[in-house]
Enzyme design. Structure first.
Site, PDB file in Angstrom:
ATOM      1  N   SER A 175       0.825  -1.205   0.000  1.00 20.14           N
ATOM      2  CA  SER A 175       0.000   0.000   0.000  1.00 20.14           C
ATOM      3  C   SER A 175       0.866   1.265   0.000  1.00 20.14           C
ATOM      4  O   SER A 175       1.683   1.439  -0.897  1.00 20.14           O
ATOM      5  CB  SER A 175      -0.968  -0.027   1.195  1.00 20.14           C
ATOM      6  OG  SER A 175      -1.956   0.971   1.067  1.00 20.14           O
ATOM      7  N   ASP A 271      -8.154  -3.080  -7.368  1.00 25.81           N
ATOM      8  CA  ASP A 271      -7.657  -2.846  -6.010  1.00 25.81           C
ATOM      9  C   ASP A 271      -8.777  -2.259  -5.150  1.00 25.81           C
ATOM     10  O   ASP A 271      -9.305  -1.187  -5.438  1.00 25.81           O
ATOM     11  CB  ASP A 271      -6.474  -1.885  -6.085  1.00 25.81           C
ATOM     12  CG  ASP A 271      -5.811  -1.671  -4.739  1.00 25.81           C
ATOM     13  OD1 ASP A 271      -6.463  -1.097  -3.847  1.00 25.81           O
ATOM     14  OD2 ASP A 271      -4.642  -2.067  -4.577  1.00 25.81           O
ATOM     15  N   HIS A 338      -6.752  -5.786  -1.549  1.00 28.60           N
ATOM     16  CA  HIS A 338      -5.699  -4.782  -1.391  1.00 28.60           C
ATOM     17  C   HIS A 338      -4.594  -5.388  -0.533  1.00 28.60           C
ATOM     18  O   HIS A 338      -4.815  -5.756   0.620  1.00 28.60           O
ATOM     19  CB  HIS A 338      -6.267  -3.534  -0.699  1.00 28.60           C
ATOM     20  CG  HIS A 338      -5.286  -2.408  -0.539  1.00 28.60           C
ATOM     21  ND1 HIS A 338      -4.752  -1.734  -1.612  1.00 28.60           N
ATOM     22  CD2 HIS A 338      -4.740  -1.847   0.568  1.00 28.60           C
ATOM     23  CE1 HIS A 338      -3.936  -0.778  -1.166  1.00 28.60           C
ATOM     24  NE2 HIS A 338      -3.895  -0.837   0.143  1.00 28.60           N
TER      25      HIS A 338
END
Length: 400
Positions: A175, A271, A338
């Protein structure tokens, strides 16, 4: 004597805990870089930076995996203050031990190529993907914007602990940490000895510059605020900032083409964090029409699915234009998820996602060791039955 039913449940619980401990691997203690404080390399609240290190063994003793923790960003004084007294803004609030799983696991059956490397997780407490550097501190807020200094202080500490002898090194992250692994990829190679085989892996860090469902440039404005607040411009790749506004250089699509170090992009084309925060953020959906869809992709209307399919095409277009090098690795599945490298279930298990007959761990290992070229892009949703049935974003990846 124990009741037979209670005894049965206790045995089941013990088996479950044993199974979980095998998957998660070991728990690793925290290391505070206390001498970094004198250099101004501190978290938002002024506390020292921190990382977790599990030392390598056997053939991996001179190999290093350095992994950036993720956790969004803060774009103004208010949002940074809200992080300041949490683990995303203060090492005082961090757990002193964390589980190493997925790419950090120390068991070969769960992490075949990196299990015996020196594995490091750099804790995230600056809110700028380790790019900020503002000298002045407002005494009213006591906020320190020093992410870039944290990065250098941690690397310096690791070099002294043996990374100066690295034969192989992989910089990775998830991330906001995946974005950091892109932005610091070339500098990581420059900080290591000549001759070290250095590569980078970005997991769920390829954030794209698109307008939201209302037509507004929400994420571009947000990144502009992050870069401005943290003084990030001077720590973004010069190959980008010499051509474009600094805020655009927070987007990988404008940076990746100039990166010289081999780079692997691991990302879901759908995502879930980007769908929730870039495509359909709350500010662009005041009546909550996207709420159910964002929680569970199977709840999406035909129109919402069409919008998400268009987002996938925009994602792939941004990817194609910046990843033409043969040294690039790609694993772009069509899961609604994610981050996939930190979680054992998605990294390497019997039921992990598969793309082109390869699980993620196998693909990354093949690419790192040059066993085969890896550039895998999935077909459109819902074609991949191996994807996990969830799009929940981990709690440590805040909304914007």
């Amino acid at each position: 004597m124990l009741d037979p039913k209670l005894s049965k449940w206790l045995n089941l619980l013990a088996c479950l805990l044993l199974f979980v401990s095998k998957i998660e691997g070991l728990y690793v203690g925290i290391t505070y870089v206390r001498n970094a404080v004198a250099k101004g390399a501190v978290c938002l609240d002024g506390s020292p930076p921190a990382y977790h290190l599990d030392k390598g063994f056997g053939t991996g003793i001179n190999n290093w995996l350095v992994h950036f923790e993720g956790g969004g960003w803060c774009n103004n004084v208010t949002t940074c203050l809200s992080r300041k007294n949490t683990r995303l803004g203060s090492s005082k609030q961090m757990a002193t031990q964390i589980a190493f799983s997925g790419i950090l696991n120390n068991r070969r059956q769960f992490n075949p190529d990196f299990y015996n490397w020196n594995r490091v997780k750099i804790r995230y407490c600056d809110g700028s993907s380790f790019t900020g550097d503002v000298q002045k501190v407002n005494p009213a807020t006591n906020l320190h914007f020093r992410g870039a200094r944290i990065w250098l202080a941690v690397v310096e500490d690791l070099l002294a602990k043996g990374m100066k002898n690295a034969e192989n090194a992989l910089l990775s992250g998830c991330s906001a940490g995946g974005l950091a692994s892109i932005l610091h990829c070339d500098s990581f190679q420059a900080l290591l000895p000549m001759g070290t085989n250095v590569k980078c892996l970005s997991d769920a860090g390829y954030f794209i510059n698109v307008r939201d469902v209302s037509g507004a440039p929400h994420i571009q404005n947000y990144f502009n605020e992050v870069v401005s607040l943290h003084g990030s411009a001077k720590n973004l790749p010069l190959s980008c900032t010499s051509r474009l506004k600094p805020a655009l250089c927070f987007f990988p699509q404008y940076v990746v083409q100039q990166i010289r170090t081999p780079l692997f992009i691991l990302n879901a084309a759908y995502d879930s964090w980007q769908i929730k925060n870039i495509l359909a953020p709350g500010v662009a959906d005041p009546h909550g029409a996207w709420k159910g869809c964002k929680l569970d992709i199977s709840n999406c209307s035909l129109l919402q699915l069409k919008t998400m399919q268009d987002f996938r095409l925009q994602f792939l277009n941004a990817l194609y234009r910046s990843t033409t090098s043969s040294s690039r690795g790609l694993y772009i599945d069509s899961c609604y998820i994610h981050c996939q490298s930190e979680t054992q279930e998605t990294w390497f298990m019997a039921d992990s996602p598969v793309l082109g007959r390869s699980k993620i761990a196998k693909a990354v290992g093949d690419w790192f060791y040059d066993r085969i070229s890896v550039q895998k892009i999935d077909c459109a949703y819902p074609c991949n039955p191996t994807c996990p049935i969830t799009g929940l974003t981990p709690q440590d990846h805040p909304e914007v």
